[in-house]
Design a protein around this motif. Structure first.
Motif, PDB file in Angstrom:
ATOM      1  N   ALA A   1      -5.774  81.215   6.718  1.00  0.00           N
ATOM      2  CA  ALA A   1      -5.239  81.602   8.031  1.00  0.00           C
ATOM      3  C   ALA A   1      -6.132  82.642   8.698  1.00  0.00           C
ATOM      4  N   ASN A   2      -6.665  83.561   7.912  1.00  0.00           N
ATOM      5  CA  ASN A   2      -7.589  84.558   8.467  1.00  0.00           C
ATOM      6  C   ASN A   2      -8.863  83.901   8.986  1.00  0.00           C
ATOM      7  N   LYS A   3      -9.338  82.859   8.286  1.00  0.00           N
ATOM      8  CA  LYS A   3     -10.492  82.105   8.780  1.00  0.00           C
ATOM      9  C   LYS A   3     -10.143  81.415  10.100  1.00  0.00           C
ATOM     10  N   ASN A   4      -8.931  80.836  10.158  1.00  0.00           N
ATOM     11  CA  ASN A   4      -8.493  80.183  11.396  1.00  0.00           C
ATOM     12  C   ASN A   4      -8.474  81.161  12.556  1.00  0.00           C
TER      13      ASN A   4
ATOM     14  N   ASP B   1      -4.068  64.978  29.689  1.00  0.00           N
ATOM     15  CA  ASP B   1      -5.531  65.080  29.824  1.00  0.00           C
ATOM     16  C   ASP B   1      -6.039  66.453  29.362  1.00  0.00           C
ATOM     17  N   ILE B   2      -5.639  66.834  28.154  1.00  0.00           N
ATOM     18  CA  ILE B   2      -6.142  68.054  27.528  1.00  0.00           C
ATOM     19  C   ILE B   2      -6.537  67.722  26.088  1.00  0.00           C
ATOM     20  N   PRO B   3      -7.360  68.560  25.440  1.00  0.00           N
ATOM     21  CA  PRO B   3      -7.702  68.314  24.039  1.00  0.00           C
ATOM     22  C   PRO B   3      -6.461  68.398  23.157  1.00  0.00           C
ATOM     23  N   ALA B   4      -6.318  67.431  22.256  1.00  0.00           N
ATOM     24  CA  ALA B   4      -5.178  67.419  21.343  1.00  0.00           C
ATOM     25  C   ALA B   4      -5.591  66.763  20.033  1.00  0.00           C
ATOM     26  N   TYR B   5      -4.979  67.218  18.956  1.00  0.00           N
ATOM     27  CA  TYR B   5      -5.261  66.654  17.638  1.00  0.00           C
ATOM     28  C   TYR B   5      -3.958  66.517  16.874  1.00  0.00           C
ATOM     29  N   GLN B   6      -3.789  65.377  16.201  1.00  0.00           N
ATOM     30  CA  GLN B   6      -2.570  65.091  15.449  1.00  0.00           C
ATOM     31  C   GLN B   6      -2.763  65.347  13.960  1.00  0.00           C
ATOM     32  N   ILE B   7      -1.860  66.142  13.381  1.00  0.00           N
ATOM     33  CA  ILE B   7      -1.757  66.275  11.929  1.00  0.00           C
ATOM     34  C   ILE B   7      -0.531  65.500  11.481  1.00  0.00           C
TER      35      ILE B   7
ATOM     36  N   ALA C   1      -2.109  76.507   6.656  1.00  0.00           N
ATOM     37  CA  ALA C   1      -3.373  76.945   7.251  1.00  0.00           C
ATOM     38  C   ALA C   1      -4.509  75.961   6.988  1.00  0.00           C
ATOM     39  N   LYS C   2      -4.508  75.317   5.817  1.00  0.00           N
ATOM     40  CA  LYS C   2      -5.568  74.364   5.501  1.00  0.00           C
ATOM     41  C   LYS C   2      -5.512  73.161   6.437  1.00  0.00           C
ATOM     42  N   MET C   3      -4.305  72.665   6.711  1.00  0.00           N
ATOM     43  CA  MET C   3      -4.161  71.542   7.642  1.00  0.00           C
ATOM     44  C   MET C   3      -4.692  71.919   9.024  1.00  0.00           C
ATOM     45  N   VAL C   4      -4.339  73.112   9.477  1.00  0.00           N
ATOM     46  CA  VAL C   4      -4.778  73.559  10.802  1.00  0.00           C
ATOM     47  C   VAL C   4      -6.286  73.774  10.819  1.00  0.00           C
TER      48      VAL C   4
ATOM     49  N   THR D   1       8.345  78.770   8.296  1.00  0.00           N
ATOM     50  CA  THR D   1       8.370  80.224   8.476  1.00  0.00           C
ATOM     51  C   THR D   1       7.533  80.951   7.428  1.00  0.00           C
ATOM     52  N   SER D   2       7.257  80.310   6.294  1.00  0.00           N
ATOM     53  CA  SER D   2       6.539  80.971   5.196  1.00  0.00           C
ATOM     54  C   SER D   2       5.026  80.887   5.329  1.00  0.00           C
ATOM     55  N   PHE D   3       4.544  80.076   6.261  1.00  0.00           N
ATOM     56  CA  PHE D   3       3.109  79.780   6.293  1.00  0.00           C
ATOM     57  C   PHE D   3       2.459  80.292   7.565  1.00  0.00           C
ATOM     58  N   ASN D   4       1.629  81.313   7.398  1.00  0.00           N
ATOM     59  CA  ASN D   4       0.804  81.827   8.481  1.00  0.00           C
ATOM     60  C   ASN D   4      -0.305  80.820   8.762  1.00  0.00           C
ATOM     61  N   LEU D   5      -0.495  80.474  10.028  1.00  0.00           N
ATOM     62  CA  LEU D   5      -1.525  79.500  10.406  1.00  0.00           C
ATOM     63  C   LEU D   5      -2.715  80.160  11.084  1.00  0.00           C
ATOM     64  N   GLY D   6      -2.630  81.479  11.285  1.00  0.00           N
ATOM     65  CA  GLY D   6      -3.663  82.199  12.020  1.00  0.00           C
ATOM     66  C   GLY D   6      -3.301  82.416  13.477  1.00  0.00           C
ATOM     67  N   GLU D   7      -2.055  82.098  13.830  1.00  0.00           N
ATOM     68  CA  GLU D   7      -1.597  82.204  15.210  1.00  0.00           C
ATOM     69  C   GLU D   7      -1.444  83.658  15.640  1.00  0.00           C
TER      70      GLU D   7
END
Length: 236
Positions: free
Chosen positions: A27-30, A88-94, A104-107, A134-140
């Protein structure tokens, strides 16, 4: 037997702690990869209206000169991402293939594929679930929890972590209040009893509130909040 059970519990807690520590490191890398973009992690139950919110918000942000991007998270399908593509904006599906949250790894993998070069705000639409994400920081920068009035007054008390860890609560579908027993004052009281610092916005996303025509939908206050945060992060 008691000592054996304690050892098993200890091992389980150790594995969980290690997994969260690994997640936090990624997450810190993100966070570094996000750069100057303001990043919002949307949490909610399924069907609260996260994608509809984005369909209403994004055209206004674009017309105001901002450059949004979206990371979509779903257990299966890319149906929501197809809706975002219409903007018409950049988007990516997980697609998590059954996992009940993004991590965080998925993101991080999404960031390697998302055309985010010029993005100044990135929305992460997490899997519909008020527990695991709620338990997973994604770097947001912030978490924002979306609550539909159709879910009742007591959701903040039943799932307190989602509200405690969020900076923003969006009470959505308020146009349905005349047809429900939900009490918006009680929703706010319950949420603020969990997190007294929550910024609360009341919204709806009917068809006439889409494509930038959002008068009287309550969305302008939330959009102003986001635009101020974008400017603040860029200026740092």
């Amino acid at each position: 037997m008691l000592n054996s059970n304690r050892r098993r519990v200890g091992r389980s807690l150790s594995i969980q702690r290690n997994a969260l520590e690994t997640n936090d490191a990624i997450a810190n890398k993100n966070k570094r990869l996000f750069g100057k973009a303001f990043v919002i992690n949307f949490l909610s139950s399924p069907g609260s209206g996260k994608t509809s919110l984005l369909e209403s918000i994004v055209p206004v942000l674009k017309s105001d000169g901002f450059k949004p991007a979206v990371i979509e998270g779903d257990v299966e399908t890319d149906l929501d991402k197809k809706r975002i593509d219409e903007l018409d904006i950049p988007a990516y599906q997980i697609v998590t293939n059954g996992t009940c949250h993004l991590d965080a790894k998925m993101v991080n993998g999404a960031l390697n594929n998302l055309n985010r070069k010029d993005a100044d705000i990135i929305f992460i639409e997490n899997v519909g679930n008020l527990v695991c994400p709620t338990s997973f920081n994604l770097g947001e920068d912030i978490k924002a929890v979306v609550l539909s009035v159709t879910e009742g007054d007591d959701k903040p008390l039943k799932y307190p972590a989602a509200f405690y860890k969020s900076k923003v609560m969006i009470i959505n579908k308020i146009d349905l209040l005349p047809f429900l027993d939900s009490n918006i004052t009680k929703i706010k009281e319950n949420a603020l009893s969990v997190n007294k610092d929550l910024a609360i916005f009341e919204t709806f996303c009917k068809k006439n509130a889409k494509a930038g025509n959002i008068e009287n939908s309550g969305l302008y206050d939330f959009i102003s909040f986001m635009e101020n945060n974008i400017r603040s992060k860029v200026s740092k």
